[in-house]
Design a protein around this motif. Structure first.
Motif, PDB file in Angstrom:
ATOM      1  N   CYS A 137      49.203  46.579  25.938  1.00 35.25           N
ATOM      2  CA  CYS A 137      47.922  46.095  26.449  1.00 35.25           C
ATOM      3  C   CYS A 137      46.862  47.124  26.064  1.00 35.25           C
ATOM      4  CB  CYS A 137      47.983  45.936  27.968  1.00 35.25           C
ATOM      5  SG  CYS A 137      46.406  45.479  28.710  1.00 35.25           S
ATOM      6  N   HIS A 138      45.725  46.648  25.559  1.00 29.32           N
ATOM      7  CA  HIS A 138      44.642  47.544  25.150  1.00 29.32           C
ATOM      8  C   HIS A 138      43.474  47.532  26.137  1.00 29.32           C
ATOM      9  CE1 HIS A 138      46.509  48.263  21.263  1.00 29.32           C
ATOM     10  NE2 HIS A 138      46.706  46.967  21.164  1.00 29.32           N
ATOM     11  N   GLU A 139      43.630  46.791  27.224  1.00 21.62           N
ATOM     12  CA  GLU A 139      42.554  46.673  28.200  1.00 21.62           C
ATOM     13  C   GLU A 139      42.518  47.914  29.090  1.00 21.62           C
ATOM     14  OE1 GLU A 139      40.460  44.093  28.136  1.00 21.62           O
ATOM     15  OE2 GLU A 139      41.615  43.339  26.432  1.00 21.62           O
ATOM     16  N   PRO A 140      41.327  48.334  29.476  1.00 24.20           N
ATOM     17  CA  PRO A 140      41.253  49.463  30.407  1.00 24.20           C
ATOM     18  C   PRO A 140      41.799  49.066  31.769  1.00 24.20           C
ATOM     19  CG  PRO A 140      39.063  48.577  29.955  1.00 24.20           C
ATOM     20  CD  PRO A 140      40.022  47.842  29.076  1.00 24.20           C
ATOM     21  N   ALA A 141      42.248  50.047  32.501  1.00 28.01           N
ATOM     22  CA  ALA A 141      42.711  49.800  33.865  1.00 28.01           C
ATOM     23  C   ALA A 141      41.542  49.254  34.675  1.00 28.01           C
ATOM     24  CB  ALA A 141      43.235  51.086  34.493  1.00 28.01           C
ATOM     25  N   THR A 142      41.857  48.405  35.621  1.00 28.55           N
ATOM     26  CA  THR A 142      40.808  47.861  36.479  1.00 28.55           C
ATOM     27  C   THR A 142      40.217  48.999  37.297  1.00 28.55           C
ATOM     28  OG1 THR A 142      42.028  45.815  36.615  1.00 28.55           O
ATOM     29  CG2 THR A 142      40.306  46.156  38.257  1.00 28.55           C
ATOM     30  N   PRO A 143      38.917  49.220  37.199  1.00 27.83           N
ATOM     31  CA  PRO A 143      38.314  50.321  37.948  1.00 27.83           C
ATOM     32  C   PRO A 143      38.332  50.029  39.452  1.00 27.83           C
ATOM     33  CG  PRO A 143      36.606  49.053  36.855  1.00 27.83           C
ATOM     34  CD  PRO A 143      37.928  48.490  36.419  1.00 27.83           C
ATOM     35  N   ALA A 144      38.418  51.090  40.216  1.00 33.98           N
ATOM     36  CA  ALA A 144      38.365  50.948  41.668  1.00 33.98           C
ATOM     37  C   ALA A 144      36.963  50.475  42.051  1.00 33.98           C
ATOM     38  CB  ALA A 144      38.673  52.294  42.322  1.00 33.98           C
ATOM     39  N   PRO A 145      36.884  49.626  43.084  1.00 37.63           N
ATOM     40  CA  PRO A 145      35.552  49.172  43.502  1.00 37.63           C
ATOM     41  C   PRO A 145      34.700  50.352  43.992  1.00 37.63           C
ATOM     42  CG  PRO A 145      37.292  48.234  44.898  1.00 37.63           C
ATOM     43  CD  PRO A 145      37.950  49.084  43.862  1.00 37.63           C
TER      44      PRO A 145
END
Length: 130
Positions: free
Chosen positions: A117-125
């Protein structure tokens, strides 16, 4: 654009069972079977094929693109659970790029199968201000 790949295997039945389980988290299933071969796809068309034919070439490396890191994790867990040999646990591979998240498993014949997967990690809100 790549249409399909073929992996030479020693035992089609054993490899079909391995790939069916390992690729299931990615939405793949067996979609075609003929004597000495099986095809896997996420839809009605096979884009990954296994063939019983010589020479068996170990060291083939196939990287399967995943839409999220959890799919990479699920692929690795499923593949190892059915006898795949861990060749690199799921995790970041910053030597490729900062968001390269991959997992590697050797199939029954020693071919290196990767989920990436090349997507960035979901950022914390963001926390609200007081």
């Amino acid at each position: 654009m790549i249409d399909h790949v073929v992996i030479n295997v020693r035992d089609v039945a054993r490899s079909t069972a391995f790939y069916a389980a390992a690729l299931a988290p990615l939405g793949y299933k067996v979609v075609k079977e003929y004597p000495g071969t099986a095809g896997f796809g996420a839809g009605p068309r096979a884009d990954i094929w296994i063939f019983r034919r010589d020479p068996i070439a170990v060291g083939t490396h196939i990287a399967l693109l995943c839409g999220g890191r959890s799919l990479v994790d699920a692929f690795h867990a499923a593949a190892v659970a059915v006898g795949g040999r861990d060749n690199g646990a799921a995790g970041l591979r910053a030597n490729s790029h900062l968001d390269y998240y991959g997992a590697f498993v050797l199939d029954p014949d020693g071919n290196n199968i990767e989920a990436v997967c090349h997507e960035p990690a979901t950022p914390a809100p963001a926390k609200g201000r007081r």
